[in-house]
Design a protein around this motif. Structure first.
Motif, PDB file in Angstrom:
ATOM      1  N   HIS A  12       0.844  -1.194   0.000  1.00  0.00           N
ATOM      2  CA  HIS A  12       0.000   0.000   0.000  1.00  0.00           C
ATOM      3  C   HIS A  12       0.879   1.243   0.000  1.00  0.00           C
ATOM      4  CE1 HIS A  12      -3.894   2.081   1.206  1.00  0.00           C
ATOM      5  NE2 HIS A  12      -2.991   3.030   1.410  1.00  0.00           N
ATOM      6  N   LYS A 128     -10.631  -0.242  -2.883  1.00  0.00           N
ATOM      7  CA  LYS A 128     -10.290   0.448  -1.633  1.00  0.00           C
ATOM      8  C   LYS A 128     -11.557   1.086  -1.081  1.00  0.00           C
ATOM      9  CE  LYS A 128      -8.083   4.741  -0.098  1.00  0.00           C
ATOM     10  NZ  LYS A 128      -7.243   5.885  -0.527  1.00  0.00           N
ATOM     11  N   GLN A 163      -9.193  -3.408   0.130  1.00  0.00           N
ATOM     12  CA  GLN A 163      -8.338  -2.800   1.135  1.00  0.00           C
ATOM     13  C   GLN A 163      -9.136  -1.767   1.919  1.00  0.00           C
ATOM     14  OE1 GLN A 163      -4.499  -1.227   0.314  1.00  0.00           O
ATOM     15  NE2 GLN A 163      -3.824  -2.963  -0.916  1.00  0.00           N
ATOM     16  N   HIS A 165      -9.294   1.360   4.828  1.00  0.00           N
ATOM     17  CA  HIS A 165      -8.719   2.410   5.679  1.00  0.00           C
ATOM     18  C   HIS A 165      -9.733   2.615   6.809  1.00  0.00           C
ATOM     19  CE1 HIS A 165      -6.574   6.425   6.153  1.00  0.00           C
ATOM     20  NE2 HIS A 165      -7.613   6.542   6.943  1.00  0.00           N
ATOM     21  N   HIS A 192      -5.436  -1.938   5.920  1.00  0.00           N
ATOM     22  CA  HIS A 192      -4.202  -1.196   5.721  1.00  0.00           C
ATOM     23  C   HIS A 192      -3.840  -0.448   7.006  1.00  0.00           C
ATOM     24  CE1 HIS A 192      -2.895   2.998   4.849  1.00  0.00           C
ATOM     25  NE2 HIS A 192      -4.156   3.339   4.937  1.00  0.00           N
ATOM     26  N   SER A 204      -2.362  -5.620   6.784  1.00  0.00           N
ATOM     27  CA  SER A 204      -1.271  -5.049   5.998  1.00  0.00           C
ATOM     28  C   SER A 204      -0.471  -4.211   6.980  1.00  0.00           C
ATOM     29  CB  SER A 204      -1.819  -4.197   4.852  1.00  0.00           C
ATOM     30  OG  SER A 204      -0.758  -3.682   4.070  1.00  0.00           O
ATOM     31  N   GLU A 225       3.644  -2.914   4.307  1.00  0.00           N
ATOM     32  CA  GLU A 225       3.375  -1.676   3.574  1.00  0.00           C
ATOM     33  C   GLU A 225       4.111  -0.503   4.195  1.00  0.00           C
ATOM     34  OE1 GLU A 225      -0.179   0.876   4.941  1.00  0.00           O
ATOM     35  OE2 GLU A 225      -1.072  -1.108   4.642  1.00  0.00           O
ATOM     36  N   ASP A 227       2.542   2.896   3.247  1.00  0.00           N
ATOM     37  CA  ASP A 227       1.601   4.003   3.100  1.00  0.00           C
ATOM     38  C   ASP A 227       2.328   5.280   2.678  1.00  0.00           C
ATOM     39  OD1 ASP A 227      -0.862   5.289   3.026  1.00  0.00           O
ATOM     40  OD2 ASP A 227      -0.806   5.866   5.128  1.00  0.00           O
TER      41      ASP A 227
END
Length: 287
Positions: A12, A128, A163, A165, A192, A204, A225, A227
């Motif tokens: 990510h 996402k 994914q 958030h 994530h 993640s 990841e 980010d």
């Protein structure tokens, strides 16, 4: 050291070739041994798109697909796009632009619909979605959950990962249940910015040493990841593009070979159906 047969995937990050480093960041990643990327579109408003309908998101998705093609050209593996609507958009729509939570929900769900078209056409790998990681009122929270569940409906129909958030949590079994109810496999839900432990979705994991040690010792599927945000106004935000290769090297030095294979070969195949070994050029050409 990372040997020539070890794929290294950052699950990510964001790339912004028009406003910041773009492919330069990918080259940094590759130079340290990085081979594969999942590139998530930046929040639409960061690209000066103020969406009022689903079609307004299309330029954001198209630009992400373009930069993924450019990234794949410099990687020894390849990159894939992950497309969707950032959950923070609901606050921008409601608090700054005067939409009701229900109207904002409709705009965001229609953006997910457009993103799903690219997955259906094979131009994107996953979707996402998510919900705010900060306090919001009940109506915004409910609308955000509706958007996320809408993404799960597409995930079930398309057999693709989503994914997320979301708020910080190590217990999200209810969310995984929602995805399963929509026809997804639980492991196809990816949180994530995760810590090293998580119940429900696949974590993640942010590539900080303490989080990675927890994930490695837990022995369950996980991804790594950064980010990386590729934002000129926040050059030090989150983690840089060199971090995942450096942390893979560190994990190998610490004896976590199985965890590296888990995060960079087994879990990508489980979650996304991608093969990071056969897509790694340097395995076959000896370079």
């Amino acid at each position: 050291m990372i040997d020539d047969e070890t794929p290294v995937l950052d699950n990510h990050l964001h790339l912004d070739p028009d406003n910041h480093r773009g492919i330069d960041a990918v080259e940094d990643f590759a130079r340290l041994g990085g081979t594969h990327l999942l590139v998530v579109n930046k929040p639409s408003w960061h690209l000066d798109v103020e969406a009022d309908r689903g079609e307004d998101f299309r330029p954001v998705f198209e630009r992400t697909i373009e930069v993924v093609e450019e990234a794949s050209a410099v990687l020894e593996g390849r990159a894939w796009p992950v497309l969707g609507v950032h959950p923070g958009l609901i606050s921008r729509l409601v608090d700054e632009r005067g939409y009701s939570p229900e109207e904002a929900r409709e705009i965001m769900q229609s953006g997910i619909d457009v993103a799903a078209e690219y997955v259906a056409d094979g131009e994107a790998l996953a979707l996402k979605s998510g919900r705010p990681h900060y306090d919001v009122d009940d109506s915004v929270w409910e609308a955000s959950n509706d958007v996320m569940r809408h993404a799960f409906e597409h995930g079930g129909d398309l057999d693709c990962a989503v994914q997320l958030h979301t708020e910080a949590s190590e217990e999200m079994t209810e969310v995984a249940d929602w995805a399963e109810d929509a026809g997804m496999e639980r492991h196809q839900v990816v949180k994530h910015y995760a810590a090293g432990r998580l119940e429900g979705p696949t974590p993640s994991v942010m590539s900080e040493k303490d989080r990675l040690e927890r994930a490695a010792e837990r022995g369950e599927p996980f991804l790594m990841e950064t980010d990386y945000v590729d934002d000129p106004d926040r050059p030090g935000a989150v983690l840089g593009p060199k971090t995942v290769p450096r942390r893979v090297r560190w994990l190998l030095e610490e004896g976590y070979e199985e965890a590296v294979h888990n995060a960079h070969v087994e879990t990508p195949k489980l979650v996304y159906g991608i093969d990071t070994e056969t897509t790694l050029d340097r395995r076959s050409d000896g370079s």
